[in-house]
Design a protein around this motif. Structure first.
Motif, short mmCIF file in Angstrom:
data_model
loop_
_atom_site.label_atom_id
_atom_site.label_comp_id
_atom_site.label_asym_id
_atom_site.label_seq_id
_atom_site.Cartn_x
_atom_site.Cartn_y
_atom_site.Cartn_z
N ARG A 65 0.84 -1.21 0.00
CA ARG A 65 0.00 0.00 0.00
C ARG A 65 0.87 1.25 0.00
NH1 ARG A 65 -4.98 0.54 -1.50
NH2 ARG A 65 -5.87 -0.80 0.07
N ASP A 66 1.95 1.25 0.82
CA ASP A 66 2.90 2.37 0.84
C ASP A 66 3.44 2.62 -0.57
OD1 ASP A 66 2.68 2.60 3.63
OD2 ASP A 66 4.52 1.47 4.00
N LYS A 67 3.89 1.55 -1.21
CA LYS A 67 4.46 1.66 -2.56
C LYS A 67 3.44 2.17 -3.55
CE LYS A 67 7.77 -2.07 -1.78
NZ LYS A 67 8.14 -3.44 -2.16
N GLU A 68 2.20 1.70 -3.41
CA GLU A 68 1.14 2.14 -4.32
C GLU A 68 0.87 3.64 -4.18
OE1 GLU A 68 -3.30 0.58 -5.56
OE2 GLU A 68 -2.69 0.36 -3.47
N ILE A 69 0.82 4.12 -2.95
CA ILE A 69 0.57 5.55 -2.72
C ILE A 69 1.74 6.38 -3.23
CG2 ILE A 69 0.34 7.29 -0.90
CD1 ILE A 69 -1.47 5.21 0.55
N ILE A 70 2.95 5.94 -3.02
CA ILE A 70 4.12 6.67 -3.53
C ILE A 70 4.13 6.64 -5.06
CG2 ILE A 70 6.64 6.66 -3.68
CD1 ILE A 70 6.63 5.78 -0.74
N ARG A 71 3.83 5.49 -5.64
CA ARG A 71 3.80 5.35 -7.10
C ARG A 71 2.77 6.31 -7.72
NH1 ARG A 71 2.75 0.18 -7.09
NH2 ARG A 71 4.82 -0.45 -6.48
N LEU A 72 1.58 6.38 -7.12
CA LEU A 72 0.54 7.27 -7.64
C LEU A 72 0.94 8.74 -7.47
CD1 LEU A 72 -2.63 5.31 -6.46
CD2 LEU A 72 -1.80 5.58 -8.80
N SER A 73 1.59 9.05 -6.37
CA SER A 73 2.09 10.42 -6.16
C SER A 73 3.14 10.76 -7.20
CB SER A 73 2.69 10.56 -4.75
OG SER A 73 1.71 10.43 -3.77
N ALA A 74 4.00 9.80 -7.51
CA ALA A 74 5.05 10.01 -8.51
C ALA A 74 4.43 10.26 -9.89
CB ALA A 74 5.99 8.81 -8.57
N GLN A 75 3.27 9.68 -10.14
CA GLN A 75 2.59 9.85 -11.42
C GLN A 75 1.78 11.14 -11.47
OE1 GLN A 75 0.38 6.20 -11.81
NE2 GLN A 75 2.21 4.99 -12.27
N THR A 78 -3.45 13.55 -7.44
CA THR A 78 -3.74 14.29 -6.21
C THR A 78 -4.23 13.33 -5.13
OG1 THR A 78 -6.06 14.67 -6.78
CG2 THR A 78 -4.44 16.32 -7.57
N ILE A 79 -4.38 13.86 -3.93
CA ILE A 79 -4.91 13.05 -2.83
C ILE A 79 -6.31 12.54 -3.18
CG2 ILE A 79 -5.76 13.15 -0.45
CD1 ILE A 79 -3.36 14.99 0.17
N ALA A 80 -7.15 13.42 -3.73
CA ALA A 80 -8.52 13.04 -4.09
C ALA A 80 -8.52 11.96 -5.18
CB ALA A 80 -9.30 14.27 -4.56
N GLN A 81 -7.69 12.12 -6.19
CA GLN A 81 -7.62 11.13 -7.27
C GLN A 81 -7.10 9.79 -6.75
OE1 GLN A 81 -5.12 13.56 -9.76
NE2 GLN A 81 -6.77 13.90 -11.25
N THR A 82 -6.07 9.85 -5.89
CA THR A 82 -5.52 8.61 -5.31
C THR A 82 -6.59 7.90 -4.48
OG1 THR A 82 -3.30 9.57 -5.24
CG2 THR A 82 -3.71 7.69 -3.80
N ALA A 83 -7.31 8.65 -3.65
CA ALA A 83 -8.37 8.07 -2.81
C ALA A 83 -9.42 7.39 -3.68
CB ALA A 83 -8.99 9.16 -1.94
N ASN A 84 -9.81 8.05 -4.75
CA ASN A 84 -10.82 7.50 -5.65
C ASN A 84 -10.32 6.23 -6.35
OD1 ASN A 84 -13.36 7.57 -7.02
ND2 ASN A 84 -12.28 8.32 -8.84
N MET A 85 -9.06 6.24 -6.77
CA MET A 85 -8.50 5.10 -7.51
C MET A 85 -8.38 3.83 -6.66
SD MET A 85 -5.60 6.97 -9.78
CE MET A 85 -5.18 5.55 -10.79
N ILE A 86 -8.05 4.01 -5.37
CA ILE A 86 -7.85 2.81 -4.53
C ILE A 86 -8.95 2.63 -3.48
CG2 ILE A 86 -5.38 2.66 -4.94
CD1 ILE A 86 -4.82 4.02 -2.36
N CYS A 87 -10.05 3.36 -3.66
CA CYS A 87 -11.26 3.20 -2.83
C CYS A 87 -11.01 3.42 -1.35
CB CYS A 87 -11.91 1.84 -3.08
SG CYS A 87 -12.37 1.58 -4.80
N LEU A 88 -10.30 4.50 -1.02
CA LEU A 88 -10.09 4.91 0.36
C LEU A 88 -10.50 6.37 0.49
CD1 LEU A 88 -6.55 3.38 1.07
CD2 LEU A 88 -8.75 2.53 1.90
N SER A 89 -10.70 6.82 1.71
CA SER A 89 -11.07 8.23 1.91
C SER A 89 -9.84 9.12 1.74
CB SER A 89 -11.67 8.43 3.30
OG SER A 89 -10.65 8.35 4.29
N GLU A 90 -10.09 10.39 1.45
CA GLU A 90 -9.00 11.35 1.33
C GLU A 90 -8.23 11.47 2.64
OE1 GLU A 90 -9.98 15.12 -0.52
OE2 GLU A 90 -11.48 14.12 -1.79
#
Length: 122
Positions: A65-75, A78-90
């Motif tokens: 999960r850590d790697k996924e969040i860092i990977r999405l940040s690297a791409q 945003t926080i909102a887009q990341t939350a939406n993509m992996i079905c978690l809250s902002e």
């Protein structure tokens, strides 16, 4: 700043006498970030410019999960887009990011991405 990353190749009597060096953008703001890490190990050595010695440092363990969040940040997500993509809250994503900064001992997600890229986590 650049990061000097050395990989030990050969040792004699617990003394490193041959290492491979690679340079990359540093994840730290201050000079003197010289590390040596074998490609198959999490632990590494950091060179102390003041003491002129290599100091053993514990490696960082990242969850998937850590790697996924860092990977999405690297791409650039945003926080909102990341939350939406992996079905978690902002708020959960903010909490993960805050914990990651502390775990990696960096001040921003940009530094976290550089740290992970320099260490081969991404």
């Amino acid at each position: 700043m650049v990061n000097q990353h050395d990989s030990p190749i050969a040792e004699k009597s617990n003394t490193i006498w041959l290492a491979l060096c690679a340079l990359s953008i540093s994840s730290k703001k201050e000079a003197g970030n010289i590390i040596m890490q074998a490609s198959d190990m999490a632990d590494y050595y950091e060179y102390s410019l003041q003491k002129h010695i290599w100091i053993p440092q514990p490696g960082v363990s990242l969850t998937e999960r850590d790697k996924e969040i860092i990977r999405l940040s690297a791409q650039g997500y945003t926080i909102a887009q990341t939350a939406n993509m992996i079905c978690l809250s902002e708020e959960t994503i903010r909490s993960y990011r805050k914990a990651l900064l502390k775990k990696l001992n960096v001040g921003s997600m940009v530094e976290a991405v550089r740290f992970c890229m320099n260490r081969g986590y991404l």
